[in-house]
Scaffold this active site. Structure first.
Site, PDB file in Angstrom:
ATOM      1  CE  LYS A 156      -1.836   2.831   2.792  1.00  0.00           C
ATOM      2  NZ  LYS A 156      -1.826   3.973   1.893  1.00  0.00           N
ATOM      3  CD  GLU A 231      12.709   0.882   9.954  1.00  0.00           C
ATOM      4  OE1 GLU A 231      13.247   1.854  10.537  1.00  0.00           O
ATOM      5  OE2 GLU A 231      13.192  -0.259   9.974  1.00  0.00           O
ATOM      6  CB  CYS A 265      12.567   8.873   8.897  1.00  0.00           C
ATOM      7  SG  CYS A 265      13.233   7.738   7.689  1.00  0.00           S
ATOM      8  CD  GLU A 356       9.672  12.790  11.636  1.00  0.00           C
ATOM      9  OE1 GLU A 356       8.534  12.303  11.719  1.00  0.00           O
ATOM     10  OE2 GLU A 356      10.663  12.155  11.217  1.00  0.00           O
TER      11      GLU A 356
HETATM   12  O1  TXE Z   1       2.251   9.812   7.693  1.00  0.00           O
HETATM   13  P1  TXE Z   1       1.339   8.566   8.037  1.00  0.00           P
HETATM   14  P2  TXE Z   1       1.809  11.176   6.971  1.00  0.00           P
HETATM   15  C1  TXE Z   1       5.935  11.731   9.736  1.00  0.00           C
HETATM   16  C2  TXE Z   1       6.288  13.152   9.419  1.00  0.00           C
HETATM   17  C3  TXE Z   1       5.065  13.658   8.751  1.00  0.00           C
HETATM   18  C4  TXE Z   1       3.993  12.950   9.515  1.00  0.00           C
HETATM   19  C5  TXE Z   1       2.693  12.779   8.805  1.00  0.00           C
HETATM   20  O2  TXE Z   1       6.535  13.861  10.600  1.00  0.00           O
HETATM   21  O3  TXE Z   1       4.921  15.030   8.862  1.00  0.00           O
HETATM   22  O4  TXE Z   1       4.544  11.681   9.757  1.00  0.00           O
HETATM   23  O5  TXE Z   1       2.879  12.179   7.532  1.00  0.00           O
HETATM   24  C6  TXE Z   1      -0.699   4.910   6.039  1.00  0.00           C
HETATM   25  N1  TXE Z   1      -3.602   2.256   9.350  1.00  0.00           N
HETATM   26  N2  TXE Z   1       6.411  10.803   8.750  1.00  0.00           N
HETATM   27  O6  TXE Z   1       0.464  11.642   7.431  1.00  0.00           O
HETATM   28  O7  TXE Z   1      -0.064   9.012   8.183  1.00  0.00           O
HETATM   29  C7  TXE Z   1      -0.686   6.045   5.058  1.00  0.00           C
HETATM   30  O8  TXE Z   1      -1.687   5.881   4.078  1.00  0.00           O
HETATM   31  C8  TXE Z   1      -2.651   1.819   8.501  1.00  0.00           C
HETATM   32  C9  TXE Z   1       7.650  10.176   9.049  1.00  0.00           C
HETATM   33  O9  TXE Z   1       1.942  10.952   5.548  1.00  0.00           O
HETATM   34  O10 TXE Z   1       2.001   7.837   9.139  1.00  0.00           O
HETATM   35  C10 TXE Z   1       0.717   5.917   4.491  1.00  0.00           C
HETATM   36  O11 TXE Z   1       0.752   4.888   3.510  1.00  0.00           O
HETATM   37  N3  TXE Z   1      -1.960   2.642   7.692  1.00  0.00           N
HETATM   38  C11 TXE Z   1       7.958   9.055   8.164  1.00  0.00           C
HETATM   39  C12 TXE Z   1       1.530   5.507   5.723  1.00  0.00           C
HETATM   40  O12 TXE Z   1       0.574   4.967   6.633  1.00  0.00           O
HETATM   41  C13 TXE Z   1      -2.248   3.961   7.732  1.00  0.00           C
HETATM   42  C14 TXE Z   1       7.459   9.071   6.795  1.00  0.00           C
HETATM   43  C15 TXE Z   1       2.277   6.656   6.406  1.00  0.00           C
HETATM   44  O13 TXE Z   1       1.385   7.712   6.679  1.00  0.00           O
HETATM   45  C16 TXE Z   1      -3.224   4.467   8.609  1.00  0.00           C
HETATM   46  C17 TXE Z   1       6.176   9.708   6.659  1.00  0.00           C
HETATM   47  C18 TXE Z   1      -3.919   3.562   9.436  1.00  0.00           C
HETATM   48  N4  TXE Z   1      -4.853   3.956  10.305  1.00  0.00           N
HETATM   49  C19 TXE Z   1       5.723  10.560   7.617  1.00  0.00           C
HETATM   50  N5  TXE Z   1      -3.283   5.801   8.437  1.00  0.00           N
HETATM   51  C20 TXE Z   1       9.383   8.634   8.211  1.00  0.00           C
HETATM   52  N6  TXE Z   1       9.897   8.435   9.400  1.00  0.00           N
HETATM   53  O14 TXE Z   1      10.018   8.451   7.201  1.00  0.00           O
HETATM   54  C21 TXE Z   1      -2.373   6.129   7.507  1.00  0.00           C
HETATM   55  N7  TXE Z   1      -1.740   5.015   7.058  1.00  0.00           N
END
Ligand code: TXE
Length: 453
Positions: A156, A231, A265, A356
């Site tokens: 996904k 991660e 990250c 972050e």
């Molecule tokens: O991340 P999400 P977002 C951090 C970074 C950023 C913040 C928000 O600070 O500003 O997160 O980003 C899926 N059940 N990082 O909103 O929501 C979603 O569709 C299962 C750090 O984009 O965590 C996507 O595929 N899955 C990070 C994935 O989770 C779910 C990288 C990540 O989205 C879900 C990205 C649920 N209930 C953001 N809800 C890093 N450390 O690299 C969402 N997703």
């Protein structure tokens, strides 16, 4: 049931680049069913043949590298040169795991009365949930070991950046990997992701994303005792000692936090500088930050593009609004979610140093001595990466041992290589990706005792 169309945007122009039908629970279940049906066939493929298929996929990624890099650059706003390097790593990752397929051994263990053997068994169907910051790269870090171990996959991608995963799915089939082994499902995290987390036929979730959603994934996985690899976020320190090569450290520091517009990250978003060289380092850092080329991602010379979305830009700005910036760079005006490189002088207790930000914003924090540096660097809920700059080798190793972090680099910003383990401690998550270590997260050890009595 299929839901409304998902609009995919180019963050550098705000133009729509694709409309994709968004999947729901039904499509997710169908993908899990396809992966379940493909599992017995895939696990039975001879290791050398599985390796050959992964190698062919790596070669196809290389052959289609320019197209993949352009898709990634357009969808994420990444500078094209950096996107090419990322696609290069994707090919290397598949090459690495092609080579690993037949090198992940079991053991024989001395026991009384018989023979004891361990086998490395695949888990079954694994759900891979990927964020928008490095869509193709992070997909490959999970797909490589998952496939090498004989699992089948539902992948996904993030809803903002599904395009490279959809192209990769075609290349996977072109490589000869059987249908059903990898299934890409594009849809909202709270629907598709959530369903994967709760689905009784999914054995493991490999997740990269925010700590907040990661916490929910862990809770959701408890219902079926799923394995999880998480991660999550980071707030990594870039520790600059007075005995460092300051020119080199200052020249590198901007790229440790402004690469991928800070949406990384591993971003070293806290720059800890020893007080005796603080002023000099700040001057050098401002000079180096001024040179970061921000602009059109299609331009070969561009080093930093826009942020991913308008909403994310608002979030980044909210961290900077109540601080005094030491330096604010230039950013294009008009369409695009641009944000300038920003340096802020801070204390480690400030919000900007604790959470972050995920944007091109670095917090500068002074420290007294080695002990103080370690204390400040570890004073965070996160523990993903970090850098140590010093010409004193003993100090470098002493500090590396003392820092609570899964990944560190000495006199460098580098965090990821195909062959070395990557992952966090504390609230940055657990489990390791890349290298031979990742194979442990996609296989189960089975112990078999044969009585010879
Ligand atoms: O991340 P999400 P977002 C951090 C970074 C950023 C913040 C928000 O600070 O500003 O997160 O980003 C899926 N059940 N990082 O909103 O929501 C979603 O569709 C299962 C750090 O984009 O965590 C996507 O595929 N899955 C990070 C994935 O989770 C779910 C990288 C990540 O989205 C879900 C990205 C649920 N209930 C953001 N809800 C890093 N450390 O690299 C969402 N997703």
């Amino acid at each position: 049931m299929g839901q409304m169309a998902l609009i995919v945007t180019n963050p550098a122009t705000e133009e729509t680049i694709a409309e994709i039908e968004s999947a729901g629970v039904e499509e997710t279940d169908a993908a899990v069913a396809r992966a379940t049906a493909a599992f017995n066939g895939w696990r039975a493929v001879a290791p050398a043949d599985r390796a050959r298929l992964l190698r062919r996929l790596a070669t196809l990624v290389e052959e289609n590298g320019e197209e993949l890099a352009r898709i990634e650059s357009q969808n994420v706003g990444k500078p094209i040169a950096g996107a090419r390097a990322e696609v290069g790593m994707v090919a290397q990752v598949f090459h690495f795991y092609a080579g690993a397929v037949d090198k992940h051994y079991g053991q024989t263990i001395p026991v009384a009365g018989g023979v004891d053997i361990t086998f490395r068994e695949p888990l079954g169907v694994v759900g891979l949930i990927v964020p928008w910051n490095f869509p193709l790269n992070i997909s490959s870090w999970k797909l490589g070991p998952a496939l090498a171990c004989g699992n089948t996959v539902v992948l996904k991608p993030a809803e903002l950046t599904p395009l490279s995963a959809l192209r990769l799915e075609q290349l996977i089939l072109e490589a000869g990997i059987p249908e059903g082994v990898v299934n890409v499902v594009v849809g909202p995290g709270r629907v598709v992701g959530q369903r994967l987390v709760e689905h009784p036929d999914v054995a493991k979730i490999g997740f990269t994303g925010s700590t907040e959603i990661g916490r929910g994934v862990m809770q959701g996985a408890a219902g079926t005792i799923k394995r999880v690899t998480l991660e999550l976020g980071g707030k990594s320190a870039n520790v600059v000692f007075a005995d460092a090569d300051l020119e080199k450290a200052a020249a590198a520091a901007p790229y440790a936090v402004f690469d991928n517009a800070g949406q990384d990250c591993c971003a070293r978003s806290r720059i800890l500088v020893q007080k005796s060289v603080y002023d000099r380092f700040l001057d050098l850092l401002i000079e180096a930050t001024r040179r970061v080329r921000v602009g059109d991602p299609r331009d070969e010379a561009t080093e930093m593009g826009p942020l991913i979305s308008a909403g994310h830009r608002e979030k980044v700005a909210s961290y900077v609004n109540d601080t005094v910036s030491a330096f604010t760079g230039e950013a294009p005006e008009g369409a695009g979610f641009w944000y300038p490189c920003t340096l802020v002088e801070a204390s480690n207790d400030d919000r900007i140093a604790r959470e972050e930000v995920f944007g091109p914003v670095a917090a500068l924090i002074p420290f007294d001595d080695e002990e103080d540096a370690v204390r400040i660097a570890n004073d965070t809920p996160y523990g993903l990466s970090g850098s140590i700059w010093t010409e004193n080798g003993a100090r470098a190793l002493r500090v590396a041992r003392a820092l609570e972090s899964g990944v560190l680099s000495i006199n460098s910003n580098s965090s990821v290589r195909p062959s070395t383990p990557f992952g966090g401690v504390k609230q940055s998550g657990f489990g390791r990706e890349l290298g031979m270590h990742a194979l442990d997260g996609y296989s189960e050890i089975k112990n078999v005792y044969l009585a010879t009595g």
